[in-house]
Design a protein around this motif. Structure first.
Motif, PDB file in Angstrom:
ATOM      1  N   PRO A  92      79.710 -76.587 -48.697  1.00 60.46           N
ATOM      2  CA  PRO A  92      81.071 -76.096 -48.465  1.00 60.46           C
ATOM      3  C   PRO A  92      81.129 -74.816 -47.634  1.00 60.46           C
ATOM      4  O   PRO A  92      82.052 -74.640 -46.836  1.00 60.46           O
ATOM      5  N   GLN A  93      80.162 -73.913 -47.829  1.00 63.79           N
ATOM      6  CA  GLN A  93      80.164 -72.675 -47.055  1.00 63.79           C
ATOM      7  C   GLN A  93      80.006 -72.967 -45.565  1.00 63.79           C
ATOM      8  O   GLN A  93      80.659 -72.343 -44.731  1.00 63.79           O
ATOM      9  N   ALA A  94      79.139 -73.919 -45.241  1.00 64.48           N
ATOM     10  CA  ALA A  94      78.954 -74.285 -43.835  1.00 64.48           C
ATOM     11  C   ALA A  94      80.216 -74.916 -43.271  1.00 64.48           C
ATOM     12  O   ALA A  94      80.630 -74.617 -42.144  1.00 64.48           O
ATOM     13  N   ARG A  95      80.857 -75.788 -44.043  1.00 66.95           N
ATOM     14  CA  ARG A  95      82.102 -76.416 -43.599  1.00 66.95           C
ATOM     15  C   ARG A  95      83.161 -75.353 -43.304  1.00 66.95           C
ATOM     16  O   ARG A  95      83.890 -75.428 -42.311  1.00 66.95           O
ATOM     17  N   ALA A  96      83.236 -74.364 -44.183  1.00 71.79           N
ATOM     18  CA  ALA A  96      84.231 -73.313 -44.005  1.00 71.79           C
ATOM     19  C   ALA A  96      83.975 -72.517 -42.733  1.00 71.79           C
ATOM     20  O   ALA A  96      84.908 -72.209 -41.980  1.00 71.79           O
ATOM     21  N   LEU A  97      82.717 -72.193 -42.475  1.00 72.39           N
ATOM     22  CA  LEU A  97      82.379 -71.434 -41.265  1.00 72.39           C
ATOM     23  C   LEU A  97      82.604 -72.269 -40.009  1.00 72.39           C
ATOM     24  O   LEU A  97      83.080 -71.753 -38.985  1.00 72.39           O
ATOM     25  N   GLU A 130      85.019 -62.700 -44.916  1.00 73.71           N
ATOM     26  CA  GLU A 130      86.400 -63.104 -45.222  1.00 73.71           C
ATOM     27  C   GLU A 130      86.497 -64.612 -45.406  1.00 73.71           C
ATOM     28  O   GLU A 130      87.158 -65.102 -46.332  1.00 73.71           O
ATOM     29  N   VAL A 131      85.811 -65.368 -44.553  1.00 69.23           N
ATOM     30  CA  VAL A 131      85.848 -66.826 -44.650  1.00 69.23           C
ATOM     31  C   VAL A 131      85.117 -67.302 -45.905  1.00 69.23           C
ATOM     32  O   VAL A 131      85.576 -68.231 -46.590  1.00 69.23           O
ATOM     33  N   LEU A 132      83.998 -66.666 -46.216  1.00 67.83           N
ATOM     34  CA  LEU A 132      83.201 -67.093 -47.369  1.00 67.83           C
ATOM     35  C   LEU A 132      83.770 -66.590 -48.693  1.00 67.83           C
ATOM     36  O   LEU A 132      83.375 -67.062 -49.762  1.00 67.83           O
ATOM     37  N   GLY A 133      84.660 -65.604 -48.627  1.00 69.35           N
ATOM     38  CA  GLY A 133      85.264 -65.086 -49.850  1.00 69.35           C
ATOM     39  C   GLY A 133      84.387 -64.134 -50.618  1.00 69.35           C
ATOM     40  O   GLY A 133      84.664 -63.840 -51.789  1.00 69.35           O
ATOM     41  N   ALA A 134      83.317 -63.633 -49.987  1.00 69.83           N
ATOM     42  CA  ALA A 134      82.412 -62.685 -50.625  1.00 69.83           C
ATOM     43  C   ALA A 134      81.622 -61.969 -49.537  1.00 69.83           C
ATOM     44  O   ALA A 134      81.426 -62.516 -48.453  1.00 69.83           O
ATOM     45  N   PRO A 135      81.189 -60.740 -49.814  1.00 70.90           N
ATOM     46  CA  PRO A 135      80.406 -60.006 -48.806  1.00 70.90           C
ATOM     47  C   PRO A 135      79.130 -60.760 -48.443  1.00 70.90           C
ATOM     48  O   PRO A 135      78.445 -61.299 -49.323  1.00 70.90           O
ATOM     49  N   VAL A 136      78.832 -60.841 -47.161  1.00 71.40           N
ATOM     50  CA  VAL A 136      77.610 -61.511 -46.718  1.00 71.40           C
ATOM     51  C   VAL A 136      76.495 -60.481 -46.595  1.00 71.40           C
ATOM     52  O   VAL A 136      76.717 -59.355 -46.138  1.00 71.40           O
ATOM     53  N   LYS A 137      75.323 -60.834 -47.062  1.00 70.52           N
ATOM     54  CA  LYS A 137      74.169 -59.947 -46.931  1.00 70.52           C
ATOM     55  C   LYS A 137      73.712 -59.901 -45.492  1.00 70.52           C
ATOM     56  O   LYS A 137      73.889 -60.861 -44.740  1.00 70.52           O
TER      57      LYS A 137
END
Length: 216
Positions: free
Chosen positions: A84-89, A206-213
């Protein structure tokens, strides 16, 4: 001998795209404009052509080559699964300047370098690149420069560096500010921003809904 085609004119653009498609299918190298910098590309499934690409750049397999695709749906046949994260990006940034690293499908017979079972994918926002990709399929593409030199922002700069190692140069005009794509790795438990480029960490978060490392 290399050929250069002016893609700003409809007649030479069509001729150039046909020549580039023929070159790719014959295992030769092409230079194409993208929405970031110019790229040097080959058939992603032709291992000899990918090795020739690395030789042209004077680069080893320890820095693997990414793959450009011409549509969202192409990704499904190249990777083990699209989370799902890839789909969102993909929905947020493709076509555009975000590259996504995913585990590749184990059935694929390709050699993009030392990938450790992964592949870096992107769909560029450039009409010439998209038309070629939709004709020939996924292409292994790296920035059009010799290792250690600046990526080319024009076909002329690419030709000055790569010369006769490339069969066809598609001239789409200057690429503008030579900012590379951002790279997000989705192969681990959490997303990691491997390279900050045209897409900011804040936009990805913002797209993932959480801070990215970010990579250390």
């Amino acid at each position: 001998m290399s050929a250069v085609y002016d893609c700003s004119r409809p007649e030479t653009r069509a001729e150039g795209l046909a020549a580039a498609a023929s070159a790719v299918r014959s295992g030769r190298l092409v230079v194409l404009p993208t929405d970031t910098v110019y790229g040097i590309g080959a058939d992603a499934f032709d291992s000899a052509a990918v090795r020739a690409l690395l030789r042209a750049k004077n680069r080893g397999p320890d820095l693997p080559v990414g793959v450009l695709v011409g549509s969202w749906s192409t990704v499904d046949g190249l990777v083990l699964g699209v989370p799902p994260q890839a789909r969102a990006l993909i929905e947020a940034f493709w076509p555009g300047d975000l590259s996504i690293v995913l585990p590749h499908a184990p059935s694929l017979r390709w050699d993009l370098g030392t990938t450790r079972g992964t592949v870096m994918l992107r769909m560029p926002l450039h009409p010439v690149a998209l038309e070629l990709l939709r004709d020939v399929g996924p292409m292994a593409v790296s920035s059009a420069n010799v290792a250690g030199r600046s990526p080319a922002s024009s076909a002329e700069e690419a030709r000055e560096q790569l010369g006769e190692s490339v069969s066809v140069y598609l001239d789409g005009g200057p690429s503008g500010q030579p900012v590379p794509s951002s790279i997000v790795d989705l192969t681990g438990d959490e997303p990691v921003l491997l390279r900050a480029g045209a897409v900011s960490a804040e936009a990805v978060s913002e797209v993932l809904g959480a801070p990215v490392k970010t990579a250390a």
